[in-house]
Enzyme design. Structure first.
Site, PDB file in Angstrom:
ATOM      1  N   LYS A  93       0.856  -1.178   0.000  1.00  0.00           N
ATOM      2  CA  LYS A  93       0.000   0.000   0.000  1.00  0.00           C
ATOM      3  C   LYS A  93       0.898   1.236   0.000  1.00  0.00           C
ATOM      4  O   LYS A  93       1.984   1.215   0.590  1.00  0.00           O
ATOM      5  CB  LYS A  93      -0.878  -0.022   1.256  1.00  0.00           C
ATOM      6  CG  LYS A  93      -1.921   1.089   1.337  1.00  0.00           C
ATOM      7  CD  LYS A  93      -2.722   0.971   2.640  1.00  0.00           C
ATOM      8  CE  LYS A  93      -3.865   1.977   2.698  1.00  0.00           C
ATOM      9  NZ  LYS A  93      -4.659   1.828   3.931  1.00  0.00           N
ATOM     10  N   SER A 175      -9.624   1.350   3.209  1.00  0.00           N
ATOM     11  CA  SER A 175      -8.842   2.192   2.335  1.00  0.00           C
ATOM     12  C   SER A 175      -7.768   1.445   1.538  1.00  0.00           C
ATOM     13  O   SER A 175      -7.243   1.975   0.569  1.00  0.00           O
ATOM     14  CB  SER A 175      -8.149   3.279   3.166  1.00  0.00           C
ATOM     15  OG  SER A 175      -7.196   2.690   4.033  1.00  0.00           O
ATOM     16  N   SER A 199      -9.442  -0.967   7.444  1.00  0.00           N
ATOM     17  CA  SER A 199      -8.952  -0.732   6.083  1.00  0.00           C
ATOM     18  C   SER A 199      -8.266  -1.925   5.429  1.00  0.00           C
ATOM     19  O   SER A 199      -7.972  -1.880   4.237  1.00  0.00           O
ATOM     20  CB  SER A 199      -8.001   0.467   6.063  1.00  0.00           C
ATOM     21  OG  SER A 199      -8.736   1.662   6.131  1.00  0.00           O
TER      22      SER A 199
END
Lengths: 520, 491
Positions: A93, A175, A199
């Site tokens: 990420k 997310s 997330s």
């Protein structure tokens, strides 16, 4: 038996591990360089809005190739120098700093930011374990969001489709949607996400991946861009429980650069037949908000029947929920958003355009920049560099910390947080549960990408089930049990363990995974 | 000028001080970067100090130890549980957008510093609290025309903020308090005490009131970096406030800056413009938890503190308390004094102290160096300087000649005082036989003065003594010169 029909990069991590180590004469042997070429070729189709899942923001092709060559050599030579994850491609990420590779946090603010250092977990995975980061995954800006649609680099698209509406693009959740989509699309066997209030777990459920968030403090946050420090944890996406465990076990470890990091505490797990499972759902007062809850429960119960001879207890309706026991769902969402936004408003104060990142030019252009005052320069840089959801959370966080509001908001939220910790403590200590099972998200499946919730505070309800264990810092795992008969989308549950009970969590998840793969 | 004299007798000035002392640890409070002074801009900046994304602070144990030892030295009580909080404001030289400080749960509460003004008995000033925090960087204006540059060398350096109760009543007391606090922190190695480099800075809260009236509204004067400025700023501010009140006005609570060129204070921001700092516990730093035994263990490591030293200097060397206090302001100075006192033969401790505080101090001011620098640069160690003092003490040279030798000792660092005395011909002229021809010559050359003395102008006698001393370059014993002159003039 390994599935030889699959393209190399679609293999499970465990299979890659085995086949990278086969004798040179073996026709099924994988070469790290070839694996990397296949992976990069695949990933190139997923950068930028309109391209595949848009799960990547940046690819480090040259770096990845170089590392693959070194891994390939080590694997050929064999022996002690071969590390656990040697040659395995991973994706991170874009919250994890990677030395020499652009790290944006999905924000225009950091569009030009190339860190001269790597996150601790990246160091552990690459330097100690031999894994290879191929690039940086798309995400909600600064990890604020539940649909991966607030990124400066466009929304992430879920590789899965609803059987009944196959032309509709679905959200990958957020997310960490880019990491989830990259794993679900089979580009990499595993990827890192960050989980502050769900997330990792929610996008895992949306894309049918296994998503694990360990105990708070287990993985160092050094070099991981902060959203809400007291909640942020690195997590892993993979296509199986075993794959996820293999990666997570290489990311542990105390790091003196992060004062909130802890050493892994060895705990004694129970054998599966002794494990006490509890199904935990919110009290009745919340049910009207969650129309899917009853059908979820009915389905879970019918599916779990016969699992290892265990009969899970529905905590909502049992004696266990006595008057002493606070409902961990009570007030948790409010407390979570107050704490997370307060910390975010503070953590994001460093993005001021002074030392790095986006700096606003004056309207008359750079040559006139000196006509702006310092306060104007900071205000314009933040106003232009941050997207609207980030700005909204900074403003709300600033508000709750302001004098006159702090006592009634932030202080109260901390009290609620302590009560939630206490209620989990009682569930594990007094009521002797080992693993708690709950839904992952209220909708319980991926929502349409076109649905614009960006101005709807109800989007925060998406975190309803994932936030309470986050506030308590407990380890959680999102596990897809089966596919929905009608939509074909994953049906996932959240498993919550006691502190440092990652082993137990993986063990139960592994057996559940087997139980369901056998059943379907 | 004393602020006591500035205000009429029935008025008093009330002062509370916040002292910021930079910890002289080799590394910063929350990063591994070094914390020296005077490096080129941005030479000692870690990724943490510049608040790069994903960087986290970690508490430097050395800084905590120095802070605990300071707390012991200030007789404060150390909290076993203290909390770092974030104090938010945006500024170019504050990289994180917040300063890590302590607010609700500081490291130390209570404490005291004892001060003594010349000719007065000592008095304890109460300390309210002491906490740890990080320093900000510096904004440099004018280095590049039209631009502001930021130097982050100081960013993250550990500070102690020590807050006194509003118990000080004059600018002299305020100055004595800071000076004593400084000597305490220096004695345990917590702070180098260099006010001119900003290692020790003072914010003064000043208000005035009629004696025994309730406290008046206060103004805070920021960033005073010398004792002289501190005294000037307080005196000016007390006078300003008194004038406003006497003119029927009211004091507005505000933050003011001292203009050292004009010697005045100027408003910086009013209470309404005050920041809302949005303090909250830093989620990156767990509360600082200390064990009783750890805290007490550090007490054992304390060296002799200035107060103990003062009492010892008074009792062992029979020095006046004020002189002992001056010597004890600097550990190096008082160590040096004790060494010299043991080596200087025939000279009283008080004379040795005066030599240090007057003669050597002259060169410190003249050359703007520290005593230790002067000593090492000019070979003024206790052996060589002690030899000089012994020459005086044993009557080999006069005190005045001693000053000349000292001046030469700085010019010729490798020559012994005895050789310099011989070279300069400064031995004391004690024999009447040596002096007689010189004095006879003096009288011969100044017949008119001789005549006027003999006609009854006895005041001319002093002039003759002065001329004699000057002719002998101070080497003569003034007593013998007097006797001889009296004989010659009366004859």
């Amino acid at each position: 038996m390994p599935d030889v029909s699959k393209p190399d990069n679609k293999l499970s991590l465990v299979e890659m591990y085995e086949r990278l180590r086969l004798e040179k004469s073996d026709s099924r042997r994988l070469d790290a360089c070839e694996l990397m070429e296949r992976t990069l070729e695949d990933a190139r189709g997923h950068i930028g809005a309109g391209n595949g899942t848009n799960s990547f923001i940046t690819l480090d092709e040259a770096g990845a190739r170089k590392k693959a060559e070194a891994s390939s050599k080590r694997l050929l030579e064999g022996g002690d120098r071969v590390r656990v994850l040697e040659g395995i491609p991973l994706a991170y990420k874009d919250m994890f700093c990677t030395k020499g590779v652009r790290t944006t946090a999905g924000s225009r603010m950091l569009d030009n930011f190339i860190p001269p250092y790597s996150a601790h977990v990246v160091e552990l995975l690459e330097e100690d374990a031999g894994a290879i980061g191929i690039g940086k995954c798309n995400q909600d800006e600064f990890a604020m969001g539940s649909y991966s649609n607030s990124s400066y680099y466009g929304a992430v698209v879920n590789p899965l489709r609803n059987n009944q509406k196959s032309d509709e693009q679905l959200s990958a959740g957020g997310s960490s949607g880019g990491s989830a989509a990259a794993v679900a699309a089979g580009i990499v066997p595993a990827a890192l996400g960050t989980d502050t209030g769900g997330s990792v777990r929610q996008p895992a459920a949306f894309t049918g991946c296994v998503g694990v968030k360990p105990t708070y403090g287990l993985c160092s946050r050094f070099g991981m861009i902060s959203y809400a420090s007291s909640l942020d944890q690195a997590g892993v996406f993979a296509r199986s429980v075993k794959d996820a465990a293999m990666v997570l076990y290489e990311m542990f470890g105390h790091d003196e650069r992060d004062m909130t990091s802890v050493s892994h505490i060895e705990t004694e797990g129970k054998t599966l037949d002794k494990v006490r499972l509890g199904i935990i759902t919110p009290g009745k007062e919340h049910h009207e908000f969650f129309p899917h809850l009853q059908s979820w429960l009915a389905r879970l119960n019918s599916r779990l029947e016969g699992f290892a001879g265990l009969s899970p207890i529905e905590i909502a309706d049992s004696d266990a929920r006595d008057s002493m026991l606070l409902d961990p769902y009570s007030g948790s969402l409010e407390a979570y958003y107050i704490i997370a936004m307060a910390e975010a408003s503070s953590n994001l104060a460093r993005y001021d355009g002074v030392r790095y990142g986006y700096r606003a030019a004056s309207s008359a252009g750079e040559s006139q920049a000196s006509s702006m005052s310092l306060q104007e320069m900071i205000a314009f840089s933040r106003g232009e560099g941050f997207g609207s959801e980030v700005q909204r959370r900074i403003i709300m966080g600033t508000h709750v910390l302001s004098s006159g509001y702090y006592e009634d908001t932030y202080r109260q939220a901390q009290r609620v947080r302590r009560l939630i910790c206490e209620s989990y403590r009682l569930l594990f200590a007094r009521y002797k549960f080992d693993i708690l099972i709950s839904p992952v998200s209220p909708d319980n499946q991926a929502s349409a990408l076109s649905m614009d919730l960006s101005h709807d505070p109800l989007q925060y309800f998406q975190d309803f089930y994932t936030v309470p264990p986050s506030l308590a810092g407990l380890p959680c795992l999102s596990l897809p049990l089966c596919k929905d008969d009608d939509t074909g989308l994953p049906f996932a549950v959240q498993l919550i363990g006691n502190y440092f009970q990652e082993d137990q969590l993986f063990d139960v998840a592994y057996h559940l995974e087997r139980h369901f793969s056998g059943a379907s | 000028m004393s602020s006591k004299q500035i205000l009429p007798n029935d008025w008093e000035v009330v002062i509370g001080l916040e002292v910021h002392a930079q910890l002289s640890s080799s590394s910063k409070l929350f990063s591994g970067a070094t914390s020296k002074f005077g490096l080129s801009p941005n030479e000692q900046v870690s990724f943490i100090d510049s608040a790069m994304p994903g960087m986290l602070p970690f508490v430097n144990r050395v800084c905590v130890d120095l802070a605990i030892m300071s707390a012991h030295a200030l007789c404060g009580s150390v909290s076993l549980h203290s909390v770092f909080e974030r104090k938010h404001y945006f500024y170019a030289d504050l990289p994180q957008g917040y300063q890590i400080s302590q607010l609700k749960e500081p490291l130390m509460r209570g404490g005291k510093v004892s001060i003594a003004l010349e000719g007065e008995s000592s008095r304890d000033i109460s300390i309210e609290r002491m906490h740890m925090e990080q320093d900000a960087g510096k904004s440099l204006h004018g280095m590049i025309a039209g631009r502001t540059c930021v130097d982050l060398n100081r960013s993250g350096v550990g500070l102690l903020e020590i807050v006194s109760q509003p118990e000080l009543r004059s600018s002299e007391e305020a100055s004595a308090y800071v000076s004593k606090l400084r000597s305490i922190l220096m004695s345990i190695g917590a702070c180098d005490g260099n006010m001119q480099d900003g290692s020790l800075r003072v914010d003064a809260n000043v208000s005035v009131r009629r004696a025994s009236a309730p406290l008046g509204t206060r103004c805070e004067i920021k960033n005073l970096n010398s004792l002289r400025f501190l005294r000037q700023a307080i005196s000016y501010e007390a006078r300003r406030q008194h004038e406003i009140i006497c003119g029927g006005g009211e004091i507005e609570q505000e933050t003011r800056l001292f203009d050292s060129v004009k010697g005045i204070t100027r408003g910086m921001r009013s209470k309404e413009e005050a920041h809302d700092y949005r303090y909250f516990p830093d989620p990156d730093i767990p509360p600082l938890s200390l064990s009783e035994s750890y805290v007490e263990g550090l007490r054992a490591k304390l060296p002799e503190l200035p107060d103990a030293r003062i009492s010892r200097l008074v009792s062992s060397y029979a020095l006046p308390a004020y002189t002992a206090g001056l010597l004890s302001e600097d550990k190096y100075l008082s160590d040096y004094f004790e060494e010299l006192a043991s080596k200087a033969e025939g000279l009283s401790s008080k004379d040795v102290a005066n030599w240090l505080l007057v003669e050597l101090s002259f060169y410190l001011r003249e050359r703007d160096v520290s005593l230790s620098a002067l000593v090492s640069e000019y070979n003024l160690g206790s052996a060589r300087t002690g030899e000089l003092l012994s020459l005086i003490g044993n009557g080999k040279i006069s005190a005045r000649a001693g000053k000349e030798v000292l001046a030469q000792m700085l010019e010729q660092p490798d020559t012994s005082p005895a050789s310099l005395v011989a070279e300069l011909g400064l031995e004391r002229l004690g024999d009447r036989a040596d002096l007689l021809p010189i004095l006879e010559g003096l009288l011969r050359d100044n017949e008119s003065q001789v005549a006027s003395y003999r006609s009854g102008k006895s005041a001319v006698f002093g002039w003759f003594v002065g001329q004699a001393m000057s002719l002998t370059k101070g080497r003569a014993d003034p007593k013998i010169v007097g006797e001889l002159l009296r004989e010659l003039l009366s004859g």
